[in-house]
Design an enzyme around this catalytic site. Structure first.
Site, short mmCIF file in Angstrom:
data_model
loop_
_atom_site.label_atom_id
_atom_site.label_comp_id
_atom_site.label_asym_id
_atom_site.label_seq_id
_atom_site.Cartn_x
_atom_site.Cartn_y
_atom_site.Cartn_z
N LYS A 1 -6.66 29.31 60.11
CA LYS A 1 -5.53 29.39 59.18
C LYS A 1 -4.64 30.59 59.52
O LYS A 1 -3.42 30.49 59.52
CB LYS A 1 -6.04 29.46 57.73
CG LYS A 1 -6.66 28.13 57.29
CD LYS A 1 -7.49 28.23 56.03
CE LYS A 1 -8.25 26.92 55.79
NZ LYS A 1 -9.20 26.98 54.67
N GLN B 1 -11.66 31.18 50.45
CA GLN B 1 -12.40 30.25 51.30
C GLN B 1 -13.75 29.89 50.65
O GLN B 1 -14.52 30.76 50.25
CB GLN B 1 -12.63 30.89 52.69
CG GLN B 1 -13.31 29.97 53.68
CD GLN B 1 -12.47 28.74 54.05
OE1 GLN B 1 -11.28 28.83 54.31
NE2 GLN B 1 -13.09 27.57 54.05
N ASP C 1 -4.02 25.88 47.92
CA ASP C 1 -5.09 24.94 48.23
C ASP C 1 -5.05 23.75 47.27
O ASP C 1 -5.73 22.75 47.51
CB ASP C 1 -6.46 25.64 48.10
CG ASP C 1 -7.15 25.81 49.44
OD1 ASP C 1 -6.77 25.12 50.40
OD2 ASP C 1 -8.06 26.65 49.53
#
Ligand code: NDP
Length: 293
Positions: free
Chosen positions: A52, A96, A119
């Site tokens: 990312k 994460q 997200d």
């Protein structure tokens, strides 16, 4: 059979985004900024976050990686989230997953400002998505929609079978594909570990989305001839012939299923790169105040 090349599509989209970022920088005098919180040193999580960060660099974003120790308290983690929520320079951020067992993932998801939740995991975004309102779409389902669009795969009136009902993949993709919208209008069956006669159910699918987490779970006998197969799974299996002694495989028994399908995503190089793309596009939407003003 046609291979759905997520790597190539994500490169095309990244190149287009790079230009958009240049225009944005000229217009606004600022740089889109994505931050990520990584707790502990799970190798898979480190690799995902690394991808990312690299993708941010490729398209010209600023990226910040907040690395926290495995034994951090929940209160400290929530404090880091609060700082990112309040930092006006940060357009969006992710935490994460998975998190260490002593941390409550739901509390963490709820602590993220939904306006920065690139997200798309926060219930505000999930609810807005389900109602067809502007929302940050969860990155993996968003990436799958982009792939279907790019390959002109018709979803309207098709029977989609999604196997796996997680909050981040299976459930949201089942909602998105059944919505009254572009890349929607499908008749969707959401299957899971309690589904009876799973093979018969999957065989009904004109489009099959596998998001289970079991290597090679979807076998050739479960697939209708000409079906489109989207393999979300990322599983590391031992392989002595591979340089690292292991390799990544999906949830689909790729070679035999490939022979029966009209389109199929490989692992790696299918859905994975498109998940990163979904995240980058959500961040750009956030920078442009496209979802929330
Ligand atoms: P979860 O573990 O959260 O969910 C797995 C789902 O599979 C559950 O709904 C479970 O059913 C179902 N399932 C498990 N066993 C069976 C079975 N025997 N028969 C039918 N259904 C079963 O997984 P995720 O959705 O988070 O991830 C799925 C896979 O996708 C993983 O390999 C993960 O690594 C990968 N992934 C890939 C991404 C990418 O970018 N390509 C992004 C996110 C995930 P039940 O609910 O009944 O337990």
């Amino acid at each position: 059979m046609k291979l759905i090349d997520g790597k190539a599509v994500s490169e095309e989209l990244k190149n287009a985004l790079k230009q958009d970022v240049l225009d944005y920088r000229k217009k606004s005098g600022r740089v889109p900024h994505l931050a990520a919180i990584l707790v502990g040193d799970n190798p898979a999580s480190k690799a995902y976050v690394g991808n990312k960060v690299r993708a941010c660099e490729q398209v010209g974003y600023k990226s910040t990686l907040v690395k926290l120790d495995d034994n951090i308290t929940q209160a400290r983690l929530l404090e880091e989230i609060r700082k990112l929520n309040e930092d006006p320079d940060v357009d969006g951020f992710i935490v994460q997953l998975p998190l260490p067992k002593h941390i409550n993932e739901t509390e963490v998801t709820l602590a993220i400002d939904h306006k920065k939740d690139v997200d798309g995991f926060h219930p505000v975004n999930f609810g807005r998505m389900a109602q067809g309102m502007p929302a940050f779409l969860p990155a993996t389902p968003y990436g799958i929609l982009l792939l279907l669009e790019r390959y002109n795969i018709e979803t309207a009136g098709k029977h989609v079978v999604v196997v796996g009902r997680s909050n981040i993949v299976g459930t949201p993709i089942s909602i998105l594909l059944s919505r009254k919208s572009k890349s929607g209008d499908a008749t969707v069956t959401l299957a899971h570990s309690r589904t009876k006669n799973l093979a018969d159910v999957v065989r009904l699918g004109d489009i099959v989305v596998a998001a289970i987490g079991i290597p090679g779970f979807i076998t050739e006998d479960m697939i209708k001839i000409g079906a489109v197969v989207i393999d979300v799974g990322i599983n590391r299996v031992e392989d002595e012939s591979a340089p690292k002694g292991s390799r990544l495989v999906g949830d689909v028994d790729f070679e035999p299923v490939r022979g029966k399908s009209s389109y199929i995503t490989p692992v790696p190089g299918g859905v994975g790169p498109m998940t990163v793309m979904g995240l980058l596009l959500n961040t750009f939407k956030s920078a442009n105040k496209e979802i929330y003003s």
